[in-house]
Design an enzyme around this catalytic site. Structure first.
Site, PDB file in Angstrom:
ATOM      1  N   ASN A 150       0.857  -0.920   0.085  1.00 42.74           N
ATOM      2  CA  ASN A 150      -0.116  -0.073  -0.021  1.00 42.74           C
ATOM      3  C   ASN A 150       0.964   1.078  -0.094  1.00 42.74           C
ATOM      4  O   ASN A 150       0.585   2.160  -0.784  1.00 42.74           O
ATOM      5  CB  ASN A 150      -0.970  -0.038   1.226  1.00 42.74           C
ATOM      6  CG  ASN A 150      -0.362  -0.015   2.548  1.00 42.74           C
ATOM      7  OD1 ASN A 150       0.880  -0.607   2.770  1.00 42.74           O
ATOM      8  ND2 ASN A 150      -1.046   0.599   3.533  1.00 42.74           N
ATOM      9  N   GLU A 248       3.734  -5.449  12.215  1.00 47.11           N
ATOM     10  CA  GLU A 248       2.698  -4.327  12.144  1.00 47.11           C
ATOM     11  C   GLU A 248       1.435  -4.939  11.090  1.00 47.11           C
ATOM     12  O   GLU A 248       1.615  -4.958  10.212  1.00 47.11           O
ATOM     13  CB  GLU A 248       3.426  -3.006  11.516  1.00 47.11           C
ATOM     14  CG  GLU A 248       4.437  -2.677  12.225  1.00 47.11           C
ATOM     15  CD  GLU A 248       4.425  -1.743  13.448  1.00 47.11           C
ATOM     16  OE1 GLU A 248       3.189  -1.267  13.490  1.00 47.11           O
ATOM     17  OE2 GLU A 248       5.215  -1.638  14.308  1.00 47.11           O
ATOM     18  N   CYS A 282      -3.259   1.430   6.522  1.00 44.66           N
ATOM     19  CA  CYS A 282      -3.806   0.578   7.513  1.00 44.66           C
ATOM     20  C   CYS A 282      -4.181   1.698   8.677  1.00 44.66           C
ATOM     21  O   CYS A 282      -5.016   1.267   9.494  1.00 44.66           O
ATOM     22  CB  CYS A 282      -2.414  -0.040   8.262  1.00 44.66           C
ATOM     23  SG  CYS A 282      -1.026   0.985   8.268  1.00 44.66           S
ATOM     24  N   GLU A 460       7.593   0.096  16.227  1.00 43.47           N
ATOM     25  CA  GLU A 460       8.735   0.694  15.451  1.00 43.47           C
ATOM     26  C   GLU A 460       8.738   2.162  15.665  1.00 43.47           C
ATOM     27  O   GLU A 460       7.841   2.688  16.455  1.00 43.47           O
ATOM     28  CB  GLU A 460       8.747   0.240  14.102  1.00 43.47           C
ATOM     29  CG  GLU A 460       8.793  -1.341  14.196  1.00 43.47           C
ATOM     30  CD  GLU A 460       8.861  -2.125  12.668  1.00 43.47           C
ATOM     31  OE1 GLU A 460       8.745  -0.873  11.418  1.00 43.47           O
ATOM     32  OE2 GLU A 460       8.979  -3.180  12.674  1.00 43.47           O
TER      33      GLU A 460
HETATM   34  P1  NDP Z   1       0.112  -9.418   3.294  1.00 41.11           P
HETATM   35  O1  NDP Z   1       0.258  -9.765   4.542  1.00 41.11           O
HETATM   36  O2  NDP Z   1      -0.402 -10.307   2.044  1.00 41.11           O
HETATM   37  O3  NDP Z   1       1.621  -9.161   2.697  1.00 41.11           O
HETATM   38  C1  NDP Z   1       2.591  -8.590   3.269  1.00 41.11           C
HETATM   39  C2  NDP Z   1       4.026  -8.867   3.003  1.00 41.11           C
HETATM   40  O4  NDP Z   1       4.175 -10.304   3.527  1.00 41.11           O
HETATM   41  C3  NDP Z   1       4.129  -9.113   1.305  1.00 41.11           C
HETATM   42  O5  NDP Z   1       5.586  -8.728   1.099  1.00 41.11           O
HETATM   43  C4  NDP Z   1       3.909 -10.578   1.285  1.00 41.11           C
HETATM   44  O6  NDP Z   1       4.427 -10.878  -0.269  1.00 41.11           O
HETATM   45  C5  NDP Z   1       4.425 -11.076   2.254  1.00 41.11           C
HETATM   46  N1  NDP Z   1       4.191 -12.496   2.751  1.00 41.11           N
HETATM   47  C6  NDP Z   1       2.943 -13.076   2.265  1.00 41.11           C
HETATM   48  N2  NDP Z   1       3.065 -14.357   2.824  1.00 41.11           N
HETATM   49  C7  NDP Z   1       4.103 -14.712   3.371  1.00 41.11           C
HETATM   50  C8  NDP Z   1       4.900 -15.559   4.097  1.00 41.11           C
HETATM   51  N3  NDP Z   1       4.142 -17.098   4.510  1.00 41.11           N
HETATM   52  N4  NDP Z   1       6.024 -15.402   4.632  1.00 41.11           N
HETATM   53  C9  NDP Z   1       6.677 -14.418   4.563  1.00 41.11           C
HETATM   54  N5  NDP Z   1       6.064 -13.256   3.880  1.00 41.11           N
HETATM   55  C10 NDP Z   1       5.016 -13.190   3.279  1.00 41.11           C
HETATM   56  O7  NDP Z   1      -0.373  -7.984   3.212  1.00 41.11           O
HETATM   57  P2  NDP Z   1      -0.798  -7.013   2.014  1.00 41.11           P
HETATM   58  O8  NDP Z   1       0.458  -6.773   1.059  1.00 41.11           O
HETATM   59  O9  NDP Z   1      -1.874  -7.430   1.352  1.00 41.11           O
HETATM   60  O10 NDP Z   1      -0.936  -5.566   2.741  1.00 41.11           O
HETATM   61  C11 NDP Z   1      -2.015  -5.263   3.348  1.00 41.11           C
HETATM   62  C12 NDP Z   1      -2.012  -5.542   4.744  1.00 41.11           C
HETATM   63  O11 NDP Z   1      -1.043  -4.650   5.420  1.00 41.11           O
HETATM   64  C13 NDP Z   1      -3.351  -4.773   5.542  1.00 41.11           C
HETATM   65  O12 NDP Z   1      -3.784  -5.677   6.299  1.00 41.11           O
HETATM   66  C14 NDP Z   1      -2.742  -3.528   6.045  1.00 41.11           C
HETATM   67  O13 NDP Z   1      -3.633  -3.244   7.264  1.00 41.11           O
HETATM   68  C15 NDP Z   1      -1.531  -4.057   6.632  1.00 41.11           C
HETATM   69  N6  NDP Z   1      -0.663  -2.820   6.872  1.00 41.11           N
HETATM   70  C16 NDP Z   1      -0.385  -2.731   8.118  1.00 41.11           C
HETATM   71  C17 NDP Z   1       0.546  -1.315   8.379  1.00 41.11           C
HETATM   72  C18 NDP Z   1       0.877  -0.961  10.018  1.00 41.11           C
HETATM   73  O14 NDP Z   1       1.585  -0.433  10.160  1.00 41.11           O
HETATM   74  N7  NDP Z   1       0.192  -1.656  11.005  1.00 41.11           N
HETATM   75  C19 NDP Z   1       0.818  -0.644   7.580  1.00 41.11           C
HETATM   76  C20 NDP Z   1       0.442  -0.829   6.001  1.00 41.11           C
HETATM   77  C21 NDP Z   1      -0.339  -2.105   5.659  1.00 41.11           C
HETATM   78  P3  NDP Z   1       3.538 -10.870  -1.497  1.00 41.11           P
HETATM   79  O15 NDP Z   1       2.927  -9.429  -1.722  1.00 41.11           O
HETATM   80  O16 NDP Z   1       4.530 -11.355  -2.451  1.00 41.11           O
HETATM   81  O17 NDP Z   1       2.473 -12.076  -1.290  1.00 41.11           O
END
Ligand code: NDP
Length: 479
Positions: A150, A248, A282, A460
């Site tokens: 995002n 996070e 988020c 963080e």
């Molecule tokens: P995901 O959890 O799908 O993915 C996040 C990252 O983790 C991506 O790089 C993804 O790779 C990777 N990933 C997925 N599966 C695995 C695994 N088994 N092992 C290691 N890495 C993995 O989230 P999104 O990318 O869909 O992002 C949206 C989410 O992030 C929302 O829920 C949002 O709220 C949250 N978010 C939280 C924030 C915070 O600060 N609390 C800030 C911003 C977003 P790939 O994309 O290649 O699948």
């Protein structure tokens, strides 16, 4: 354009020579390919990081700081190129990438370049025991950083900058959906003179490339931002290996509006906190609770303003709402709009896909406001992460507090009121890692950042990040 892995300061194809299509959300076209990296690529990245660690962890703070500042400047110098790449990859308006995402990525490096020179540990004189204790804060070694789609470069650098400032070497993976700016960062790091192997970036799927990082036995700490389900999976995998973890995760943040607030300021900011970045932040205030006495007025004024938001191609200057990040994500958000209707939610505006002329296959959606009959419906409880907000009235402070806290998440909350006592009472009781009062997304990078409950573990930001990326060791000297 094919992007490559950045390992040991060089750009490499994936060892399997397997690639994944990269889609442009604004028109639905495939515009490049990214490495589908395997365990072997992660291992190569790890080996590079491991060999760089002894020298980098002994590099003086002044020198680390100098290099981080150069990276910050490099990002600034490439503002246009990076903003264009971010917008093309993610679908966000280029104006937003230029004003927020890329400047913040630069600030992340500048901030930690300075913070590391001020970071200190404690010492304790053990009175009556003829001893002095001090705390060594040592670099951990090789750490893993995994970030979502995002705010791609913004969140990627939010992890990498403190990790390397603290003397660690990094194996990092951006989201496979938005890899472009992370790829461009490699070149900027080389130009800034970051020693080879300090930062290594591997691209690929979360379930394979990401998985190889989290289960690598010698990657000692994982900083992850992403969805709650992925966070739980990472915790299950990494905890038995005793890795340090910072998670996070998702949010479903309340935006609580009292009648005594500065109305115009609240209205303007609420449009932003609902729909900035297509609602894919988020921290967006996706549950709006309005005091009953101003509910009807707010509803009319808010819907009027939301209808004025222009959905359009991200490169256009007058676009307020760009494209959602991917087709599956658009479909997920549309499903929630359907669920809202089934749950007797009233769509006050939006709810439909938008066809942008010339870009008919792009992933556009109208900003959507849903009046919900109860706070317990699914659209009010589950993270939608798109341009969709719910609204409903409340009668008393106690009622709204209860509703605000009655979700599994606890990331942020926004409170609109000019009553100081109420501000104090509610800030204490709201279950969230961040409470904004009469503002939204105002960030001072020194503050702790993170969530409670299903929104994450650990903090963080500021020295919290430097604490996470170092291992404290107590040394006790008797004299
Ligand atoms: P995901 O959890 O799908 O993915 C996040 C990252 O983790 C991506 O790089 C993804 O790779 C990777 N990933 C997925 N599966 C695995 C695994 N088994 N092992 C290691 N890495 C993995 O989230 P999104 O990318 O869909 O992002 C949206 C989410 O992030 C929302 O829920 C949002 O709220 C949250 N978010 C939280 C924030 C915070 O600060 N609390 C800030 C911003 C977003 P790939 O994309 O290649 O699948």
């Amino acid at each position: 354009m094919n992007i490559k892995n950045y390992i040991n300061g060089n750009f490499h194809n994936p060892s399997s020579n397997e690639w994944i299509d990269n889609f442009c959300p604004a028109n639905g076209d495939i515009y490049g390919q990214i490495p589908n990296s395997s365990k072997a690529d992660v291992e190569n990245a790890y080996i590079a990081a491991k060999s760089a660690f002894p020298s980098w962890s002994r590099t003086t703070l002044e020198e680390r700081s100098r290099i981080l500042l150069k990276i910050s400047e490099g990002i600034e110098a490439n503002l246009d190129k990076l903003a264009k790449a971010e917008s093309q990859d993610n679908g966000k308006p280029i104006s937003l990438a230029k004003a927020i995402d890329i400047p913040r990525a630069s600030s992340n490096f500048r901030f930690f370049a300075n913070a590391i020179t001020q970071f200190a540990s404690e010492s304790h004189e053990s009175v009556g025991m003829n001893a002095i204790n001090y705390t060594l804060r040592q670099s951990i070694g090789v750490v893993g950083c995994i970030s979502p789609w995002n705010l791609p470069l913004y969140l990627f650098t939010w992890k990498i900058a403190p990790a390397i400032a603290a003397g660690n070497c990094v194996v990092a993976k951006p989201s496979e959906v938005t890899p472009m700016t992370a790829y461009l960062l490699g070149e900027i790091c080389n130009e800034a003179g970051l020693p080879k192997g300090v930062l290594n970036i591997v691209h690929g799927l979360g379930t394979s490339t990401g998985q190889a990082i989290i289960e690598h036995p010698d990657i000692k700490a994982i900083s992850f931002t992403g969805g709650t389900a992925t966070g739980a999976h990472i915790a299950r995998t990494a905890a038995p290996m005793f890795k340090k973890l910072s998670l996070e995760l998702g949010g479903k943040n309340p935006n609580i509006i009292f009648a005594d607030c500065d109305y115009d300021d609240m209205l303007k900011t609420t449009v932003k906190s609902s729909f900035a970045n297509q609602g894919q932040i988020c921290l967006c205030g996706s549950r709006i609770f309005v005091e009953a006495s101003i509910y009807e007025k707010f509803k009319t004024d808010f819907v009027k303003k939301v209808k004025q938001l222009k959905v359009g191609h991200p490169s256009k200057n007058d676009t307020n709402i760009g494209a959602l990040v991917s087709k599956p994500h658009l479909e997920k958000v549309m499903d929630y709009i359907k669920i809202a209707k089934e749950e007797n939610g009233k769509i006050l505006c939006g709810g439909n896909q938008v066809t942008v002329t010339g870009f008919e296959n792009g992933y556009y959606l109208e900003p959507t406001v849903i009046e919900v009959p109860t706070d317990e419906c699914r659209v009010n409880q589950e993270e939608i992460f798109g341009p969709v907000v719910t609204i409903m009235p409340f009668k008393t402070e106690d009622d709204v507090l209860q509703m605000a806290n009655k979700v599994k998440y606890g990331l942020s909350a926004t409170l609109w009121t000019n009553d100081l006592k109420r501000t104090m009472r509610m800030s204490h009781q709201i279950q969230a890692g961040i409470v904004w009062v009469n503002t939204w997304l105002m960030r001072d990078l020194r503050t702790p950042f993170g969530g409670m409950k299903a929104s994450g573990v650990g903090r963080e930001g500021g020295f919290e990040a430097l604490r996470f990326f170092t291992e404290p060791k107590n040394v006790c000297i008797k004299y």
